[in-house]
Design a protein around this motif. Structure first.
Motif, mmCIF file in Angstrom:
data_model
loop_
_atom_site.group_PDB
_atom_site.id
_atom_site.type_symbol
_atom_site.label_atom_id
_atom_site.label_comp_id
_atom_site.label_asym_id
_atom_site.label_seq_id
_atom_site.Cartn_x
_atom_site.Cartn_y
_atom_site.Cartn_z
ATOM 1 N N ARG A 10 -3.377 -15.167 22.384
ATOM 2 C CA ARG A 10 -2.736 -16.004 23.410
ATOM 3 C C ARG A 10 -2.409 -17.397 22.874
ATOM 4 O O ARG A 10 -1.351 -17.967 23.186
ATOM 5 C CB ARG A 10 -3.649 -16.090 24.638
ATOM 6 N N LEU A 11 -3.300 -17.943 22.060
ATOM 7 C CA LEU A 11 -3.012 -19.246 21.450
ATOM 8 C C LEU A 11 -1.801 -19.159 20.526
ATOM 9 O O LEU A 11 -0.950 -20.062 20.506
ATOM 10 C CB LEU A 11 -4.238 -19.737 20.672
ATOM 11 N N ARG A 12 -1.725 -18.088 19.766
ATOM 12 C CA ARG A 12 -0.586 -17.921 18.864
ATOM 13 C C ARG A 12 0.716 -17.768 19.650
ATOM 14 O O ARG A 12 1.769 -18.223 19.194
ATOM 15 C CB ARG A 12 -0.817 -16.722 17.942
ATOM 16 N N TRP A 13 0.643 -17.114 20.822
ATOM 17 C CA TRP A 13 1.838 -17.002 21.656
ATOM 18 C C TRP A 13 2.296 -18.382 22.122
ATOM 19 O O TRP A 13 3.485 -18.703 22.085
ATOM 20 C CB TRP A 13 1.523 -16.107 22.850
ATOM 21 N N LEU A 14 1.356 -19.238 22.510
ATOM 22 C CA LEU A 14 1.712 -20.615 22.891
ATOM 23 C C LEU A 14 2.305 -21.368 21.702
ATOM 24 O O LEU A 14 3.248 -22.150 21.844
ATOM 25 C CB LEU A 14 0.476 -21.346 23.409
ATOM 26 N N HIS A 15 1.759 -21.106 20.526
ATOM 27 C CA HIS A 15 2.296 -21.747 19.326
ATOM 28 C C HIS A 15 3.735 -21.314 19.070
ATOM 29 O O HIS A 15 4.591 -22.124 18.682
ATOM 30 C CB HIS A 15 1.405 -21.396 18.133
ATOM 31 N N LEU A 16 4.020 -20.047 19.299
ATOM 32 C CA LEU A 16 5.393 -19.554 19.120
ATOM 33 C C LEU A 16 6.326 -20.130 20.181
ATOM 34 O O LEU A 16 7.495 -20.443 19.893
ATOM 35 C CB LEU A 16 5.399 -18.028 19.173
#
Length: 428
Positions: A10-16
């Motif tokens: 989920r954090l990586r999705w926010l980063h994207l």
């Protein structure tokens, strides 16, 4: 499953999504140009073509921004450390300061481009997939959905509609997982230190180690000498306390003065450790403090003859010469005792400063050799001090049962060492 839907994913999705946000201004500019120039034509597929062509035209602009704006590495480094789900070892490699030098800028440009493009693709899928999946699920109850071209294969087929909806929901999830994993692997290579960064870091570490060694030498020479002197003076005073009270009183006075001087030296070095002074050489005593040092030695019963140059010496040379004399006297106290005669000579000759400390065999009260605090580290320290100024050291027995320490320092040693000092008043 946690790797695809867990907290890190989920954090990586926010980063994207952040990458998509950074891409948006560039794509808005290019799509506006495309619309104005009517490059995509007309028809049902025109909006999609505009977006794809705008993305293709935005990529060079994104790469140019990454190349020309060094501060982007600060933004991207901080973002990927916080949201990228990196392993601690990889996060430690990521730099968060502006890119310095073209190699670092090129790496930042590649990273910024990859982050923005992948983020744009994941954001687009995240926005488009949920409404499309919902439309497929509503087909049996909302006939208008069936008139959409992309939904026609699922018309009248509930199983196909449900499977298609699940597939559409899975697409952005899988895309986010794959893109986030790729960025996490690329981050240390593209946002990590370049060879120039590694060299600069190694130079900074070497400078810190050199400074720590220098301060350790200051502590050893100042405080170590004082403790050695106090030990010898106290032993001498105790030995003659009953038979020669006057000598014992002088020795106790010398102990008091030595301790006071040691406290002042300790406070000075601790001030340097706390960075209370700005860089440069430690502002320690010079040859002008040698008479006071010799006086304390004499008050403890040592027989010290001293000859110093008449004129001033360069500050850096004067400080190092004082420390060498201090170490020589400390060695004489530790290894020959307070009763050993000591001769100190400092002379400026032929563009050099000759420093010599010679002691004879011990005799009289307090002459027993002792090994005080710091023994065994003094001569290496003297050699380091001489080497900093381009000097040479000789040390060893003198043939008469005593010991001789001789050091030669070039008068321009302070200038060679980068201090730029020329005389005792600090004038260049």
């Amino acid at each position: 499953m946690s790797a695809v839907l867990g907290r890190r994913a989920r954090l990586r999705w926010l980063h994207l999504l952040l990458g998509a946000a950074l891409l948006t201004p560039f794509q808005l500019l290019t799509t506006t140009i495309i619309d104005a120039a009517r490059l995509a034509g007309t028809g049902p597929s025109a909006p999609l073509l505009v977006q794809l062509l705008g993305l293709a035209m935005a990529v060079p602009l994104v790469a140019a921004a990454g190349l020309l704006l060094p501060v982007l590495r600060t933004l991207e480094g901080g973002a990927v450390r916080t949201l990228g789900g990196l392993r601690p070892a990889d996060a430690a490699l990521v730099r968060a300061e502006p890119a310095a030098g073209w190699p670092a800028r090129r790496r930042t440009s590649v990273w910024f481009t990859v982050h923005a493009v992948l983020g744009g693709c994941v954001a687009g899928a995240s926005l488009a997939s949920p409404p499309a999946a919902l439309g497929l699920l509503l087909m049996p109850w909302w006939p208008a959905v069936g008139r959409l071209p992309w939904a026609t294969p699922a018309a009248g087929r509930p199983v196909v509609a449900v499977a298609g909806a699940l597939l559409l929901v899975a697409v952005p999830v899988v895309m986010s997982w794959a893109a986030g994993t790729l960025l996490a692997r690329l981050a240390p290579a593209l946002l990590g230190p370049t060879p120039a960064d590694r060299l600069a870091a190694a130079e900074r570490r070497a400078a810190r180690l050199a400074e720590r060694n220098r301060l350790a030498g200051e502590l050893h020479d100042a405080v170590g000498h004082a403790l050695s002197a106090v030990t010898i003076q106290a032993g001498a005073a105790r030995t003659v306390l009953g038979s020669d009270p006057e000598f014992a009183e002088r020795a106790l006075g010398a102990i008091e003065e030595t301790a006071r001087s040691a406290v002042a030296e300790l406070d000075r070095v601790l001030g340097l450790l706390r960075e209370e002074r700005d860089g440069g050489e430690a502002a320690g005593p010079g040859l002008e403090a040698v008479p006071e040092l010799v006086a304390r030695m004499r008050a403890a019963g040592a027989s010290v003859a001293c000859a110093l140059p008449d004129g001033p010496l360069p500050d850096a040379v004067s400080r190092e010469a004082y420390r060498i004399v201090q170490e020589g006297l400390g060695n004489a106290l530790r290894h020959a005792g307070a009763g050993a005669p000591v001769a100190v000579r400092v002379a400026a000759e032929d563009g050099e400063v000759a420093v010599e400390v010679r002691n004879g065999p011990g005799a009289g009260p307090g002459s027993e050799p002792r090994r005080g605090p710091g023994a065994g580290r003094g001569l290496p320290g003297v050699r380091e001090r001489a080497a900093r100024l381009g000097g040479a050291v000789e040390a060893g027995p003198d043939g008469d049962g005593g010991w001789r320490l001789a050091v030669r320092l070039p008068l321009d040693g302070g200038e060679r060492n980068g201090s730029g000092e020329r005389d005792g008043r600090g004038r260049p």
